[in-house]
Scaffold this active site. Structure first.
Site, short mmCIF file in Angstrom:
data_model
loop_
_atom_site.label_atom_id
_atom_site.label_comp_id
_atom_site.label_asym_id
_atom_site.label_seq_id
_atom_site.Cartn_x
_atom_site.Cartn_y
_atom_site.Cartn_z
N ARG A 56 0.82 -1.22 0.00
CA ARG A 56 0.00 0.00 0.00
C ARG A 56 0.85 1.26 0.00
NH1 ARG A 56 -4.81 -2.22 3.97
NH2 ARG A 56 -5.97 -3.21 2.29
N LYS A 112 -21.70 -16.62 0.33
CA LYS A 112 -23.13 -16.49 0.60
C LYS A 112 -23.92 -15.65 -0.39
CE LYS A 112 -23.01 -17.33 5.50
NZ LYS A 112 -23.12 -16.74 6.82
N GLY A 125 -11.94 -8.95 -1.64
CA GLY A 125 -10.78 -9.31 -0.83
C GLY A 125 -10.26 -10.70 -1.11
N GLY A 175 -14.18 -4.12 0.23
CA GLY A 175 -15.54 -3.59 0.42
C GLY A 175 -15.91 -2.54 -0.61
P1 ADP Z 1 -14.64 -11.88 -1.92
O1 ADP Z 1 -13.87 -11.51 -0.67
O2 ADP Z 1 -13.73 -12.09 -3.09
O3 ADP Z 1 -15.77 -10.93 -2.20
P2 ADP Z 1 -16.30 -13.73 -0.46
O4 ADP Z 1 -15.83 -13.12 0.81
O5 ADP Z 1 -17.68 -13.50 -0.87
O6 ADP Z 1 -15.30 -13.32 -1.65
O7 ADP Z 1 -16.15 -15.30 -0.40
C1 ADP Z 1 -14.94 -15.95 -0.10
C2 ADP Z 1 -15.19 -17.20 0.66
O8 ADP Z 1 -16.11 -18.05 0.02
C3 ADP Z 1 -13.92 -18.00 0.80
O9 ADP Z 1 -13.51 -17.97 2.15
C4 ADP Z 1 -14.29 -19.39 0.34
O10 ADP Z 1 -13.79 -20.41 1.16
C5 ADP Z 1 -15.81 -19.36 0.42
N1 ADP Z 1 -16.42 -20.39 -0.44
C6 ADP Z 1 -16.24 -20.58 -1.75
N2 ADP Z 1 -16.90 -21.67 -2.17
C7 ADP Z 1 -17.50 -22.21 -1.10
C8 ADP Z 1 -18.31 -23.38 -0.88
N3 ADP Z 1 -18.63 -24.19 -1.88
N4 ADP Z 1 -18.75 -23.59 0.37
C9 ADP Z 1 -18.44 -22.77 1.38
N5 ADP Z 1 -17.68 -21.67 1.24
C10 ADP Z 1 -17.20 -21.39 0.02
MG MG Z 2 -14.31 -11.81 1.41
#
Ligand code: ADP
Ligand code: MG
Length: 393
Positions: free
Chosen positions: A36, A198, A351, A374
């Protein structure tokens, strides 16, 4: 709306207040990752190259929650910056106040003053007007280059812009350039790959991108609520009962709009959600009873590969599987590779997605890897980021 940038301003003989993102990881007072700090340099160098300009830098660091806790001081960052650049960097005793004002007024050309952690003041996160005004009184022009906090209306990000001429630094400019082009006028075919854990955290992104894209890939944990809605068995995979209606509506909207939805057609499953769980391949859409879907399978990966290879623009947010566990990382790894090979404009935000792209070594072959978790999510949701709105005409 046009973004005002540093190119629109003259910094000669000005005291330039720059909101940077110096929220770096520290261990026992030592900076463990300086990405950063290095990322802020192009903007700082550009301003500093103008005759007689003086830099006043501010940032938050961690969560001191309105208290002046020494372990959250920016002093180690100021020392690091001096070492990295050879500039004369002065550490301020506070964020605002007479002493800081005097230090700012005393700055000689080319010198840099680093203010203390903006979150030493509870007013920072409340966007307190008095605090904003006091901060603004230190400089002549405000430059915001902290994309990671642009989705928050805080004193040092949004508040201060009300009291000074203000513009974006190069980092925010680049983020806006890519997100604006993807969101306002994406070249088709436009492929959106959305994964993650989710539905609840990604519904805003899905709803915002659906009407714009050609193909929407839904992977990760949230895919299983969709598969269940379609009548498939999903075993013990992630399921959000309260989002069944949302998932139904989204699928119906896609059909109506002629948007192709790709959901997992095969899977890698486990009997328990654990790092050491044995990975088992399931080559049907339906998942056996008791099994948890942890990753997408090769049929799904191949289909995604085709779409990505034909995309003129692409956005990716959210891993396709539990990539933190080696046995379930392949789907995400493969998608990172396809995105790197994609001929179109590619943007990755979020993230964990960015962590995956970095971990697998594809970041430099992607057009834009967002620096804000975020903030990038809110951008993709089509929300207005207050820290950026303040810099637009
Ligand atoms: P980002 O930070 O890129 O926006 P998210 O925070 O929404 O992504 O999601 C990341 C998480 O989703 C990871 O920790 C990963 O382990 C989880 N994940 C991905 N596929 C599955 C799955 N099939 N079941 C449970 N968790 C999952
Ligand atoms: Mg995340």
């Amino acid at each position: 709306m046009a973004l005002r940038t540093v190119k629109d301003f003259d910094f000669k003989n000005k005291k330039v207040l720059v909101r940077v993102d110096f929220n770096v990881p520290l261990k026992d007072g030592v900076i463990t990752d300086d990405t950063r700090i290095r990322a802020a340099l192009p903007t700082l160098e550009y301003i500093r190259a103008q005759e007689g300009s003086k830099l006043i830098l501010m940032s938050h660091l961690g969560r001191p929650k309105g208290e002046k806790k020494p372990e959250f001081s920016l002093a180690p960052v100021a020392a690091y910056l001096a070492e990295l650049t050879g500039w004369k960097v002065i550490m301020a005793t506070d964020v605002i106040g007479d002493e800081v004002k005097a230090a700012a007024d005393k700055l000689e050309k080319g010198e840099v003053l680093v203010l203390e952690n903006t979150r030493y003041y509870a007013g920072e996160t409340k966007n307190d007007e008095e605090l904003s005004k006091n901060i603004a009184s230190l400089g002549d022009i405000f430059v915001n280059d902290a994309f990671g906090t642009a989705h928050r209306a805080h004193s040092s990000t949004e508040g201060v812009s009300k009291f000074l001429p203000s513009c974006a630094g190069f980092l925010i400019e680049k983020e806006c350039k890519f997100f604006d082009s993807i969101l306002e006028n994406p070249k088709k075919p436009f492929v959106a790959v959305i994964g993650g854990a989710k539905v609840s955290s990604k519904i805003g992104v899905l709803e915002s991108l659906l009407p714009k894209c050609t193909t929407l890939v839904i992977g990760g944990g949230m895919a299983y609520t969709f598969l269940k809605v379609q009548g498939h068995s999903i075993g013990k995979s992630l399921f959000e009962e309260e989002y069944v209606e949302t998932a139904k509506n989204l699928l119906a909207a896609a059909e109506k709009a002629g948007v192709e939805i790709i959901l997992p057609e095969d899977h890698v499953v486990a009997s328990e959600f654990s790092e050491n769980a044995v990975a088992e391949a399931v080559d049907s859409i339906d998942i056996p009873e008791g099994k948890i879907a942890m990753d997408i399978g090769p049929l799904t990966t191949a289909k995604i590969k085709d779409r990505i290879a034909a995309a003129s623009s692409l956005v990716w947010n959210g891993p396709l599987g539990v990539f933190e566990f080696e046995a379930f990382a392949k789907g995400t790894l493969k998608v990172a590779e396809y995105v790197a090979d994609c001929p179109g404009t590619t943007v990755v935000g979020g993230g964990d997605s960015v962590a995956a792209v970095n971990k697998f070594g594809y970041a430099d072959r992607i057009d834009h890897v967002s620096t804000g978790g975020g903030a990038s999510l809110e951008f993709l949701e089509g929300k207005i980021l207050p820290g950026i709105a303040a810099l637009r005409d």
